[in-house]
Design a protein around this motif. Structure first.
Motif, PDB file in Angstrom:
ATOM      1  N   ILE A  34      34.544  47.583  35.951  1.00 49.59           N
ATOM      2  CA  ILE A  34      35.983  47.293  35.965  1.00 49.59           C
ATOM      3  C   ILE A  34      36.469  47.247  34.525  1.00 49.59           C
ATOM      4  O   ILE A  34      36.010  46.426  33.713  1.00 49.59           O
ATOM      5  CB  ILE A  34      36.265  45.964  36.687  1.00 49.59           C
ATOM      6  CG1 ILE A  34      35.847  46.088  38.160  1.00 49.59           C
ATOM      7  CG2 ILE A  34      37.739  45.586  36.575  1.00 49.59           C
ATOM      8  CD1 ILE A  34      36.006  44.818  38.958  1.00 49.59           C
ATOM      9  N   THR A  35      37.404  48.137  34.197  1.00 45.33           N
ATOM     10  CA  THR A  35      37.831  48.284  32.805  1.00 45.33           C
ATOM     11  C   THR A  35      39.273  48.775  32.767  1.00 45.33           C
ATOM     12  O   THR A  35      40.001  48.688  33.767  1.00 45.33           O
ATOM     13  CB  THR A  35      36.861  49.226  32.062  1.00 45.33           C
ATOM     14  OG1 THR A  35      37.155  49.233  30.681  1.00 45.33           O
ATOM     15  CG2 THR A  35      36.924  50.636  32.619  1.00 45.33           C
ATOM     16  N   ASP A  36      39.712  49.290  31.639  1.00 48.38           N
ATOM     17  CA  ASP A  36      41.057  49.861  31.537  1.00 48.38           C
ATOM     18  C   ASP A  36      40.994  51.203  30.814  1.00 48.38           C
ATOM     19  O   ASP A  36      39.953  51.590  30.273  1.00 48.38           O
ATOM     20  CB  ASP A  36      42.030  48.888  30.842  1.00 48.38           C
ATOM     21  CG  ASP A  36      41.606  48.512  29.440  1.00 48.38           C
ATOM     22  OD1 ASP A  36      41.268  49.414  28.650  1.00 48.38           O
ATOM     23  OD2 ASP A  36      41.623  47.309  29.103  1.00 48.38           O
ATOM     24  N   GLU A  37      42.103  51.907  30.808  1.00 50.22           N
ATOM     25  CA  GLU A  37      42.139  53.248  30.228  1.00 50.22           C
ATOM     26  C   GLU A  37      41.828  53.246  28.736  1.00 50.22           C
ATOM     27  O   GLU A  37      41.214  54.180  28.217  1.00 50.22           O
ATOM     28  CB  GLU A  37      43.507  53.892  30.478  1.00 50.22           C
ATOM     29  CG  GLU A  37      43.718  54.357  31.907  1.00 50.22           C
ATOM     30  CD  GLU A  37      42.754  55.468  32.303  1.00 50.22           C
ATOM     31  OE1 GLU A  37      42.426  56.320  31.446  1.00 50.22           O
ATOM     32  OE2 GLU A  37      42.324  55.482  33.470  1.00 50.22           O
ATOM     33  N   THR A  38      42.251  52.197  28.035  1.00 50.11           N
ATOM     34  CA  THR A  38      41.985  52.124  26.601  1.00 50.11           C
ATOM     35  C   THR A  38      40.500  52.091  26.309  1.00 50.11           C
ATOM     36  O   THR A  38      40.012  52.758  25.382  1.00 50.11           O
ATOM     37  CB  THR A  38      42.673  50.891  25.985  1.00 50.11           C
ATOM     38  OG1 THR A  38      44.088  50.988  26.201  1.00 50.11           O
ATOM     39  CG2 THR A  38      42.400  50.808  24.485  1.00 50.11           C
ATOM     40  N   GLU A  65      47.945  42.248  32.276  1.00 55.02           N
ATOM     41  CA  GLU A  65      47.829  40.985  32.999  1.00 55.02           C
ATOM     42  C   GLU A  65      47.309  41.280  34.406  1.00 55.02           C
ATOM     43  O   GLU A  65      47.867  42.128  35.112  1.00 55.02           O
ATOM     44  CB  GLU A  65      49.188  40.285  33.075  1.00 55.02           C
ATOM     45  CG  GLU A  65      49.782  39.885  31.720  1.00 55.02           C
ATOM     46  CD  GLU A  65      49.072  38.696  31.094  1.00 55.02           C
ATOM     47  OE1 GLU A  65      48.513  37.862  31.838  1.00 55.02           O
ATOM     48  OE2 GLU A  65      49.079  38.604  29.850  1.00 55.02           O
ATOM     49  N   PRO A  66      46.263  40.597  34.862  1.00 57.67           N
ATOM     50  CA  PRO A  66      45.704  40.885  36.192  1.00 57.67           C
ATOM     51  C   PRO A  66      46.641  40.419  37.310  1.00 57.67           C
ATOM     52  O   PRO A  66      47.167  39.302  37.259  1.00 57.67           O
ATOM     53  CB  PRO A  66      44.389  40.101  36.203  1.00 57.67           C
ATOM     54  CG  PRO A  66      44.590  38.999  35.203  1.00 57.67           C
ATOM     55  CD  PRO A  66      45.507  39.545  34.159  1.00 57.67           C
ATOM     56  N   SER A  95      41.699  40.196  31.204  1.00 62.04           N
ATOM     57  CA  SER A  95      42.285  40.751  32.426  1.00 62.04           C
ATOM     58  C   SER A  95      41.229  41.467  33.260  1.00 62.04           C
ATOM     59  O   SER A  95      41.195  41.337  34.494  1.00 62.04           O
ATOM     60  CB  SER A  95      43.417  41.715  32.078  1.00 62.04           C
ATOM     61  OG  SER A  95      44.471  41.036  31.439  1.00 62.04           O
ATOM     62  N   CYS A  96      40.361  42.224  32.602  1.00 66.36           N
ATOM     63  CA  CYS A  96      39.285  42.920  33.320  1.00 66.36           C
ATOM     64  C   CYS A  96      38.296  41.922  33.912  1.00 66.36           C
ATOM     65  O   CYS A  96      37.847  42.063  35.064  1.00 66.36           O
ATOM     66  CB  CYS A  96      38.560  43.884  32.377  1.00 66.36           C
ATOM     67  SG  CYS A  96      39.579  45.238  31.766  1.00 66.36           S
ATOM     68  N   THR A  99      39.874  39.969  36.838  1.00 68.07           N
ATOM     69  CA  THR A  99      39.962  40.842  38.006  1.00 68.07           C
ATOM     70  C   THR A  99      38.612  40.927  38.717  1.00 68.07           C
ATOM     71  O   THR A  99      38.528  40.831  39.959  1.00 68.07           O
ATOM     72  CB  THR A  99      40.424  42.249  37.584  1.00 68.07           C
ATOM     73  OG1 THR A  99      41.737  42.169  37.011  1.00 68.07           O
ATOM     74  CG2 THR A  99      40.448  43.197  38.775  1.00 68.07           C
ATOM     75  N   ALA A 100      37.543  41.094  37.943  1.00 66.07           N
ATOM     76  CA  ALA A 100      36.204  41.178  38.527  1.00 66.07           C
ATOM     77  C   ALA A 100      35.815  39.882  39.231  1.00 66.07           C
ATOM     78  O   ALA A 100      35.230  39.896  40.324  1.00 66.07           O
ATOM     79  CB  ALA A 100      35.189  41.521  37.435  1.00 66.07           C
ATOM     80  N   LYS A 101      36.133  38.760  38.618  1.00 69.17           N
ATOM     81  CA  LYS A 101      35.801  37.467  39.224  1.00 69.17           C
ATOM     82  C   LYS A 101      36.470  37.315  40.590  1.00 69.17           C
ATOM     83  O   LYS A 101      35.831  36.919  41.575  1.00 69.17           O
ATOM     84  CB  LYS A 101      36.247  36.329  38.307  1.00 69.17           C
ATOM     85  CG  LYS A 101      35.461  36.175  37.026  1.00 69.17           C
ATOM     86  CD  LYS A 101      36.072  35.046  36.218  1.00 69.17           C
ATOM     87  CE  LYS A 101      35.329  34.756  34.939  1.00 69.17           C
ATOM     88  NZ  LYS A 101      35.927  33.636  34.182  1.00 69.17           N
TER      89      LYS A 101
END
Length: 383
Positions: A34-38, A65-66, A95-96, A99-101
């Motif tokens: 779980i990550t982001d585009e950056t 922000e999740p 945020s990543c 979200t995973a949690k």
């Protein structure tokens, strides 16, 4: 009796990610990253997968922000896998990791909404393991049993605390934070500073958490400006990464207080990054709390600035001035810089106060404000 809850394993230091593979594969062979585009564009996900064994799927839809919408996207992806996901790897900022949690607990326990997750009294099934790899030095989420998710329908940030949200492994590699631009370094670093200061003055603080808080405050106040001005300064990056970890452990066990309680509604309503909303509120909240925390602020001054002499009152005042000076150097924006008007802000005061009290965090403050006092603090934070 006091307790301290931590991830089962903490791996830290330069290039820690390269030596963490054995710990990661111990939790399975099928992973969701779980990550982001950056993180993808910067090659940090590739840096992870170069050492990762087994199979993996990448979700890169996390934003600043999740939210419930993002968590639901993750759950849909998890349920659609032919090979069941055995562990989640969160690579990115808080945020990543948050979200995973949330996804790990919801997936195993069948929850489909954030309000349902937040209202649960207990979780009957253990969550999927979460391996947290922060790429910012700030949230400390890699070491906390807290997740914060915004309900986009109600415009409420739910702060949920339970041992099931605690990652199994935290991998702290300062090289992963080098890519953070100055604005992110400032926002996340000040978030960590708030964690450290709030956990030090919290009604739930104890000797172990205060040792961690004190160490984190000292490191952040000595190194945040250097990390902000020179992102390639590895010594400063390492100090900040370790300080964020310490502050995360401290507040996870001692809780945050009024700054975070008042900050979350601002983020939910006006979409101001969490670290900046904390920084905007920090001085006014601590000034309001000062009559009850003079000794603690004096202790922090003594630790961070041992050359400064004076009464406890003078030391407390000096500490607050140093915080203001740091915020000025870091060019902390105002509410209006994010497009918020004074009329919008004032019209939202009742909801912000109600949501702040509902979070529970203000109750940990040495002085608990009335609703009118909280409104006044909000208004004084408008610059």
């Amino acid at each position: 009796m006091k307790r301290l809850y931590l991830p089962q394993e903490i791996i830290y230091g330069q290039d820690a990610i390269k030596s963490a593979c054995d710990s990661i594969v111990g939790y399975g062979n099928s992973f969701l990253i779980i990550t982001d585009e950056t993180m993808l564009k910067l090659g940090l996900v590739d840096k992870l997968t170069q050492t990762l064994e087994g199979s993996w799927t990448i979700f890169s839809g996390v934003t600043s922000e999740p939210t419930d919408a993002i968590v639901n996207q993750v759950l849909t992806l998890m349920h659609g896998q032919e090979q069941p996901i055995e562990a989640l790897i969160a690579l990115g900022g808080g945020s990543c990791i948050d979200t995973a949690k949330a996804a790990s607990v919801m997936y195993r326990n069948g929850y489909s909404t954030i309000p349902a997750l937040a209202s649960a009294k207990e979780f009957k099934v253990s969550p999927l393991p979460v391996i947290a790899i922060p790429t910012t030095a700030g949230t400390g989420s890699e070491a906390t049993d807290v997740t914060v998710i915004t309900d986009t329908q109600q415009q409420i940030k739910y702060m949920m605390k339970d041992k099931n949200f605690l990652p199994k492994v935290a991998i702290i590699d300062p090289l992963m934070t080098q890519s953070s631009p100055p604005s992110i370094t400032a926002a996340t670093g000040l978030d960590a500073l708030c964690h450290a200061v709030e956990s030090y003055i919290s009604r739930k603080a104890h000797a172990l958490t205060q040792e961690l808080s004190l160490s984190a405050v000292k490191a952040i106040m000595h190194h945040i400006v250097t990390a902000y001005q020179d992102g390639d300064h590895l010594a400063a990056r390492e100090e900040m990464a370790l300080a964020a970890l310490k502050a995360g452990i401290a507040f996870s066990n001692a809780s945050v207080t009024l700054i975070h309680g008042m900050s979350r509604p601002i983020g939910a309503l006006f979409h101001i990054p969490h670290g900046f909303s904390n920084a905007i509120l920090m001085h006014e909240v601590l000034a309001y709390s000062k009559p009850a925390i003079i000794q603690q602020l004096a202790e922090l001054t003594q630790a961070v600035y041992p050359a400064f002499t004076g009464t406890d009152e003078e030391k407390a005042t000096y500490f607050l001035q140093q915080l203001e000076d740091i915020c000025q150097i870091l060019s902390i924006p105002t509410y209006s810089d994010f497009g918020v008007t004074k009329e919008q802000f004032t019209a939202s005061l009742d909801k912000m106060c109600e949501d702040a009290f509902a979070s529970g965090s203000p109750a940990n403050n040495p002085i608990v404000p009335t609703k009118d006092e909280m409104k006044a603090i909000y208004l004084r934070s408008w610059k």
